[in-house]
Every structure is written in C-alpha cells, then in structure tokens.
Design a protein around this motif. Structure first.
Motif, PDB file in Angstrom:
ATOM      1  N   ALA A  83       0.779  -1.122   0.028  1.00  0.00           N
ATOM      2  CA  ALA A  83      -0.016  -0.010  -0.100  1.00  0.00           C
ATOM      3  C   ALA A  83       0.921   1.374   0.061  1.00  0.00           C
ATOM      4  CB  ALA A  83      -0.947   0.020   1.287  1.00  0.00           C
ATOM      5  N   ASP A  84       1.967   1.069  -0.236  1.00  0.00           N
ATOM      6  CA  ASP A  84       3.104   2.191  -0.387  1.00  0.00           C
ATOM      7  C   ASP A  84       2.931   2.592  -1.939  1.00  0.00           C
ATOM      8  OD1 ASP A  84       4.818   4.413  -0.397  1.00  0.00           O
ATOM      9  OD2 ASP A  84       6.303   3.214   0.735  1.00  0.00           O
ATOM     10  N   MET A  85       1.952   3.095  -2.170  1.00  0.00           N
ATOM     11  CA  MET A  85       1.976   3.568  -3.650  1.00  0.00           C
ATOM     12  C   MET A  85       2.766   4.729  -4.232  1.00  0.00           C
ATOM     13  SD  MET A  85      -2.296   2.801  -4.320  1.00  0.00           S
ATOM     14  CE  MET A  85      -2.899   3.559  -2.714  1.00  0.00           C
ATOM     15  N   ARG A  86       3.228   5.139  -3.360  1.00  0.00           N
ATOM     16  CA  ARG A  86       4.243   6.168  -3.564  1.00  0.00           C
ATOM     17  C   ARG A  86       5.682   5.701  -4.014  1.00  0.00           C
ATOM     18  NH1 ARG A  86       1.334  10.952  -1.678  1.00  0.00           N
ATOM     19  NH2 ARG A  86      -0.422  10.319  -0.436  1.00  0.00           N
ATOM     20  N   THR A 103      -3.606  -0.571  -7.159  1.00  0.00           N
ATOM     21  CA  THR A 103      -4.180   0.976  -8.041  1.00  0.00           C
ATOM     22  C   THR A 103      -5.132   0.438  -9.024  1.00  0.00           C
ATOM     23  OG1 THR A 103      -2.134   0.940  -9.451  1.00  0.00           O
ATOM     24  CG2 THR A 103      -2.270   2.263  -7.337  1.00  0.00           C
ATOM     25  N   SER A 129       1.809  -3.069  -5.543  1.00  0.00           N
ATOM     26  CA  SER A 129       0.901  -1.726  -5.658  1.00  0.00           C
ATOM     27  C   SER A 129       0.592  -1.310  -7.075  1.00  0.00           C
ATOM     28  CB  SER A 129       2.236  -0.467  -5.411  1.00  0.00           C
ATOM     29  OG  SER A 129       3.274  -0.564  -6.500  1.00  0.00           O
ATOM     30  N   VAL A 132       2.072   3.863 -10.260  1.00  0.00           N
ATOM     31  CA  VAL A 132       2.022   4.879  -9.229  1.00  0.00           C
ATOM     32  C   VAL A 132       0.794   5.844  -9.531  1.00  0.00           C
ATOM     33  CG1 VAL A 132       3.140   6.891  -8.168  1.00  0.00           C
ATOM     34  CG2 VAL A 132       4.377   4.849  -8.639  1.00  0.00           C
ATOM     35  N   PRO A 136      -2.788   8.782  -3.973  1.00  0.00           N
ATOM     36  CA  PRO A 136      -2.880   7.404  -3.043  1.00  0.00           C
ATOM     37  C   PRO A 136      -3.572   7.567  -2.027  1.00  0.00           C
ATOM     38  CG  PRO A 136      -0.419   7.842  -3.804  1.00  0.00           C
ATOM     39  CD  PRO A 136      -1.402   9.027  -4.383  1.00  0.00           C
ATOM     40  N   THR A 163       3.118   0.348   4.263  1.00  0.00           N
ATOM     41  CA  THR A 163       2.654   1.888   3.880  1.00  0.00           C
ATOM     42  C   THR A 163       3.822   2.716   3.929  1.00  0.00           C
ATOM     43  OG1 THR A 163       2.201   2.241   6.274  1.00  0.00           O
ATOM     44  CG2 THR A 163       0.591   1.213   5.079  1.00  0.00           C
ATOM     45  N   ASP A 171      -1.136   8.650   4.329  1.00  0.00           N
ATOM     46  CA  ASP A 171      -1.648   7.322   3.890  1.00  0.00           C
ATOM     47  C   ASP A 171      -1.866   6.279   4.935  1.00  0.00           C
ATOM     48  OD1 ASP A 171      -0.953   8.682   1.761  1.00  0.00           O
ATOM     49  OD2 ASP A 171      -0.173   6.823   0.593  1.00  0.00           O
TER      50      ASP A 171
END
Length: 232
Positions: A83-86, A103, A129, A132, A136, A163, A171
């Motif tokens: 869930a660390d989409m960054r 995503t 993920s 990007v 998010p 995360t 987030d």
C-alpha cells in the motif's frame, strides 16, 4: 546521463531472510514477533495489520515482508499488500511484476483475484502496488478500498500492509483507521525520539490502534539479539 543502478538479486533476497535462512537469529526474532502479535489479542485475532515508521529507510518494508513469511510458514493463509503506492518495493523484494496491482483494483481496471500473485513462499500471496497513481491517499480512503478489504478477509487468515512513513504523508493514518492494528518500526540510531512520538500521536489521532513497536538495526553487541517487540 547516469543510468539508475538496479537493485541486486542478492540484496532483495536478504530482505526475505525468514525464507532463505529460517534458522538464523534474525528469523527467530521474526517468529517472536509473530508469537507476540498472535497472543496480544488471543480472543479476537488480528486479521488486518499494517507496518509503518516515522521516516523513510527505517525497515518497515523488510519487517512486514518477513512477518508475512513467518505467519505463512505457520500455516496461515497470508496476503501481503504493497500500500506504499508512492514508493513501492514489495515487487522488488519478491521479484514479481508490478504492471497490475492495488491501484488497478481500486480504479476498477481489474479484479482482486486477477491482481493477486503467488510468491515463492507457500501460503503467501502478494498484491503489488501497481502503477503509481496521482492520488494514493484518496484511493486508500475510498469505498472501493473498503470493499477490497472485506473481499480479502473472506479468503485470507491475515492481511498485512506495507505503507509510507507516517510523518511524510497521511496514507498510513488513513489505512490504520480501518485495520485492526499497527506495528510501528523504529530504527536504532536513526529514528529520533521526537519523530517516533509524533508518529505515535498522529496515528492515535486518526483512531488507529498501535499494537506494538519493532526496534531494528541494533547491534548484537549492544544486546544479545537484533530485534525486539514489546506491547505498549
């Protein structure tokens, strides 16, 4: 122009030490973490847990990956979600593709079952993920995410989330509000006391439940172990 240096296979393999060297002292500490999580809520076992840290580079991704592995080794059906989409890393750790992931599910481009991948660890599935996204935090706070969570709960004993650092973006606090518990990762000699305290306050302000903390990076000579876990 300089080319970006690729992460070596050796480095990524070290990140899943509980799988490649289950008899190591570090792997044993991850099993201790597993035991403490299990017994911290014996009457109502946690099903959704996330790991975060105050800042970057403090070991949260390695911690949650190995925690997922030791639970899977214990026979639990586990889903690890990046869930660390960054700044995603789970696909590197498990050497998986990341063209389709979280995503894509949240934007209804695919379904959860089609996005989930199997890992080389028995009982452990991975939702990377995906691409990007520009938003998010909004995706994690969406009804689509809540639906994903409820669907995953029907198929997995335990769902673990990696995360972003809690002081950097919202987030982790957003996700913590809908998960059963949070493990706060602190790195010895790096995480400042004030930063850890502020991270704790932010998570508790979001009504997230911190179930414990992991201290990593501590030299064996300082204590006769690498990691410890303690309830608040």
């Amino acid at each position: 122009m300089f080319k970006k240096k690729k992460k070596s296979i050796f480095t990524t393999k070290r990140n899943i030490i509980a799988h490649i060297d289950p008899k190591s002292p570090i792997s044993e500490q991850y099993r201790t973490l597993r035991t403490n999580i299990t017994f911290s809520e014996a009457d109502h076992p946690f099903q959704t847990i996330l790991a975060t840290s105050a800042g970057p580079g403090e070991g949260k991704s390695t911690t949650i990956a190995n925690t997922a592995i030791v639970f899977a080794q214990a026979g639990k059906k586990v889903l690890l979600v990046d869930a660390d989409m960054r700044k995603p890393t789970v696909h590197y750790t498990f050497q998986l593709g990341n063209h389709i992931g979280l995503t894509n599910v949240l934007t209804k481009q695919t379904t959860l079952d089609l996005a989930i991948q199997t890992s080389e660890v028995e009982n452990l599935s991975v939702l990377t993920s995906g691409p990007v996204p520009p938003n998010p935090a909004e995706l994690l706070g969406s009804n689509q995410f809540k639906e994903l969570l409820e669907t995953a709960k029907k198929h997995y004993d335990l769902i673990l989330f990696d995360t972003p650092p809690v002081l950097a973006v919202a987030d982790a606090a957003i996700l913590g509000n809908v998960c059963d518990g949070i493990v706060l990762v602190i790195r010895s000699g790096q995480t400042e006391v004030e930063a850890a305290a502020k991270a704790k306050d932010l998570l508790e302000g979001a009504k997230a439940k911190i179930i414990g903390a992991v201290l990593n990076g501590r030299k064996a000579s300082e204590q006769n172990y690498y990691y410890y876990y303690s309830n608040r």
